[in-house]
Design an enzyme around this catalytic site. Sequence first.
Site, PDB file in Angstrom:
ATOM      1  N   GLY B  50       3.084  -6.413  -2.374  1.00 36.28           N
ATOM      2  CA  GLY B  50       1.748  -6.588  -1.803  1.00 36.28           C
ATOM      3  C   GLY B  50       1.748  -7.400  -0.529  1.00 36.28           C
ATOM      4  O   GLY B  50       0.722  -7.872  -0.085  1.00 36.28           O
ATOM      5  N   CYS B  51       2.913  -7.576   0.055  1.00 34.97           N
ATOM      6  CA  CYS B  51       2.975  -8.314   1.313  1.00 34.97           C
ATOM      7  C   CYS B  51       3.398  -7.370   2.436  1.00 34.97           C
ATOM      8  O   CYS B  51       4.260  -6.524   2.239  1.00 34.97           O
ATOM      9  CB  CYS B  51       3.989  -9.437   1.233  1.00 34.97           C
ATOM     10  SG  CYS B  51       3.796 -10.473  -0.193  1.00 34.97           S
ATOM     11  N   GLN B  52       2.798  -7.568   3.613  1.00 35.02           N
ATOM     12  CA  GLN B  52       3.230  -6.785   4.772  1.00 35.02           C
ATOM     13  C   GLN B  52       4.590  -7.258   5.235  1.00 35.02           C
ATOM     14  O   GLN B  52       5.411  -6.506   5.699  1.00 35.02           O
ATOM     15  CB  GLN B  52       2.226  -6.978   5.906  1.00 35.02           C
ATOM     16  CG  GLN B  52       1.514  -5.702   6.268  1.00 35.02           C
ATOM     17  CD  GLN B  52       0.693  -5.889   7.511  1.00 35.02           C
ATOM     18  OE1 GLN B  52       1.164  -6.354   8.543  1.00 35.02           O
ATOM     19  NE2 GLN B  52      -0.548  -5.479   7.432  1.00 35.02           N
TER      20      GLN B  52
END
Lengths: 405, 141
Positions: B50-52
């Site tokens: 869920g992290c860029q």
Amino acid sequence: MSFDIQKIRKDFPILSRKVNGYPLVYLDNAATSQKPQQVIDCIVDYYSNYNANIHRGVHTLSQEATDAYESARKKIQTHFNAKEAYEIIFTAGTTHGINLVANGFSEILKKGDEIIVSAMEHHSNIVPWQMLCEKTGAILKVIPMNEEGVLVFSEYEKLLSKKTKLVFVNHISNALGTINPIVEIIEKAHEVGAAVLVDGAQACSHIKPDLQRLDVDFYVTSAHKMCGPTGVGILYMKEEWGNKLPPYQGGGEMIAEVTFEKTTYAGLPHKFEAGTPNICGGIAFGAAIDYLNTIGFEAIEKHENELLKYATEKLLKIDGLKIYGTGPDKTSVVSFNIEGIHPYDIGAIVDKLGIAVRTGHHCAQPIMDFYKIPGTVRASFAFYNTLEEVDALVTAVKKAKMMLS
Amino acid sequence: MTIEAIQEELIDEFSMFDDWMQRYEYMIELGKSLPLIDENLKTDDKLIKGCQSKVWLNSEMKNGKIIFTADSDAIITKGIIAVLVRVFSNQKPQAILDANTDFIDEIGLKEHLSPTRANGLVSMIKQMKMYALAYQTQLNN
């Protein structure tokens, strides 16, 4: 009409707002465009004056709503130069249109058939085909691209054979801005008897495709990238395909006659438009197309090319900055990175300066894998952007670079 | 120091800054002080989804307390996780589970809580609490 940028900007109420204390510089147009007052008014007018369900009521409101909805379809037909209005199917957007076609082909494809996609597709144009291949036993082939972010046409020609049933390619890459040679792609596919679906989501805000001249089998796009509302788009399909493909969803609106023994389906386009559609969205899509045509696509293209050229020159002067997507034919998208800096960090800082850009993989991970990068910063320009806004972007990127290195 | 005391300390530190730029510069500084995860622990199962940007988070139990180490390929993300590690590392699992995270709002990082920012601040906190829960469950058995 002459191109008066200041007058055009006044049509877009959102452009006068501030973000984090700075005037908004909206450079995320490839994600979605902003909406002019004319489109906003159209939506308000619909719900204020003639909201009703269409195609069934005999009462006046229903007639008015039906007329407006169907006249929007005609407008869209004229705009894209489709042969018949019923070849324009209203969808919830590009992704919906692609899935509708993929679903139809699941009944047509056989084991060992081949479908071809390009290496620069959006995820929405990869996943449905992978699902389709799993279901039918068909094989997915990929047209590679080169360092410039341009498809290698000779490789495409090699992939084509009698086994090819479908070719899927985007008109313009959302991550790189590359304009694909769809005329030639369609021609070559037709030579082996394959059908072609073009994803025009990124294209239609910049250029005006002539569907009959392209001789494309399917063309999909979304209203929200073209100054229209979200949740509505179109799937163009040639009449012969419309008759061949099975309906996608069952429900009201798509039937001719229903008994418990048998249902016969309605003709085009209703066969593919089950349920109450996004009536207001369809009508507002028509208003958006009117708006764009008032400005004119020639003027739009000219101004956007100027922005692209200016932004490319200015950004490249920043030490360590690299642009991805450097082919000769591209629209006003600049995807870039600065050496040693994560795109996310740049995005977070320029946002603080009121500038909206996109960072990340832009739903096109295969492209990022190709360049071996985690993502890019993408500035995408629309006709309502100005050279001063490009300057603001460049200054902000320089500031970010200073803070981050 | 208790979690609350560390949070108070951070609120104090961040209150010295007048504008976002100073705050970001400080976060970038904090990022540099992050106790780094061992290079050989930078495996996919340590990645926070869920992290860029990529965030690796490792935890281990020492004397009844959880020690977090982490890293990220983005500097601002590294600063954010440095703040979290400072608050939650070297604490007992139950204390981590009981802690609230209102201080994030107070130090002006609220915008990073929005899921659209996709930097995974929410996922990072969740992952730290998951580790705490796992260790606490072990202790209870």
